[in-house]
Write a protein that holds these residues in place. Structure first.
Motif, PDB file in Angstrom:
ATOM      1  N   VAL A  49      -1.187  -6.591   3.157  1.00 26.03           N
ATOM      2  CA  VAL A  49      -1.248  -5.172   2.302  1.00 26.03           C
ATOM      3  C   VAL A  49      -0.604  -5.540   0.850  1.00 26.03           C
ATOM      4  CG1 VAL A  49      -0.609  -2.716   2.261  1.00 26.03           C
ATOM      5  CG2 VAL A  49      -1.158  -4.060   4.206  1.00 26.03           C
ATOM      6  N   LYS A  50       0.316  -6.306   0.748  1.00 21.98           N
ATOM      7  CA  LYS A  50       1.085  -6.367  -0.538  1.00 21.98           C
ATOM      8  C   LYS A  50       0.108  -7.156  -1.468  1.00 21.98           C
ATOM      9  CE  LYS A  50       5.654  -5.657   0.149  1.00 21.98           C
ATOM     10  NZ  LYS A  50       7.158  -6.127   0.190  1.00 21.98           N
ATOM     11  N   SER A  51      -0.612  -8.199  -0.664  1.00 16.67           N
ATOM     12  CA  SER A  51      -1.645  -9.080  -1.563  1.00 16.67           C
ATOM     13  C   SER A  51      -2.635  -8.226  -2.405  1.00 16.67           C
ATOM     14  CB  SER A  51      -2.357  -9.962  -0.663  1.00 16.67           C
ATOM     15  OG  SER A  51      -3.338  -9.370   0.168  1.00 16.67           O
ATOM     16  N   LYS A  52      -3.064  -6.974  -1.988  1.00 15.19           N
ATOM     17  CA  LYS A  52      -3.961  -6.206  -2.400  1.00 15.19           C
ATOM     18  C   LYS A  52      -3.319  -5.092  -3.525  1.00 15.19           C
ATOM     19  CE  LYS A  52      -7.702  -7.530  -0.858  1.00 15.19           C
ATOM     20  NZ  LYS A  52      -8.618  -8.451  -1.596  1.00 15.19           N
ATOM     21  N   GLY A  53      -1.793  -5.422  -3.737  1.00 19.15           N
ATOM     22  CA  GLY A  53      -1.251  -4.543  -4.911  1.00 19.15           C
ATOM     23  C   GLY A  53      -0.615  -2.874  -4.341  1.00 19.15           C
ATOM     24  N   PHE A  54      -0.593  -3.007  -3.053  1.00 21.14           N
ATOM     25  CA  PHE A  54      -0.092  -1.726  -2.436  1.00 21.14           C
ATOM     26  C   PHE A  54       1.615  -1.942  -1.892  1.00 21.14           C
ATOM     27  CE2 PHE A  54      -4.609  -1.464  -1.787  1.00 21.14           C
ATOM     28  CZ  PHE A  54      -4.925  -0.038  -2.130  1.00 21.14           C
ATOM     29  N   TYR A  55       2.146  -0.725  -2.109  1.00 20.44           N
ATOM     30  CA  TYR A  55       3.483  -0.714  -1.354  1.00 20.44           C
ATOM     31  C   TYR A  55       3.290  -0.463  -0.024  1.00 20.44           C
ATOM     32  CZ  TYR A  55       7.661   1.303  -0.151  1.00 20.44           C
ATOM     33  OH  TYR A  55       9.045   1.777   0.539  1.00 20.44           O
ATOM     34  N   VAL A  56       4.123  -1.273   0.618  1.00 20.69           N
ATOM     35  CA  VAL A  56       4.293  -0.955   2.121  1.00 20.69           C
ATOM     36  C   VAL A  56       5.597  -1.281   2.857  1.00 20.69           C
ATOM     37  CG1 VAL A  56       3.367  -3.475   2.621  1.00 20.69           C
ATOM     38  CG2 VAL A  56       2.902  -1.814   4.500  1.00 20.69           C
TER      39      VAL A  56
END
Length: 83
Positions: free
Chosen positions: A72-79
């Motif tokens: 998920v972080k690889s797409k620039g989202f916070y998780v």
């Protein structure tokens, strides 16, 4: 009656729940496409109505929480994991 063979060989699934910053349908489509491309993920959904933008994932026991977070972080989202 459920076969003892089935019970012995059935792979249990894990449910993961995360807080995210996914805000739109297009964001959700990006994440769902990414997650659905992983064969260890059985099902995923994002609740855009929830204040925490909850990402819920059902996956095989062979997929770790860290792997999901990294994807998920690889797409620039916070998780982050919700407990």
């Amino acid at each position: 009656m459920i076969s003892p063979f089935y019970l012995k060989h059935k792979t249990p699934n894990n449910i993961y729940v995360f807080k995210t910053n996914i805000e739109s349908e297009s964001d959700m489509n990006v994440i769902e496409f990414l997650l659905n491309s992983n064969p260890k993920i059985i099902q995923c959904s994002v609740d855009l109505e929830d204040i925490d933008r909850v990402l819920r994932i059902e996956a095989s026991k062979y997929l770790s929480e860290k792997e999901i977070i990294d994807m998920v972080k690889s797409k620039g989202f916070y998780v982050e994991e919700l407990e």
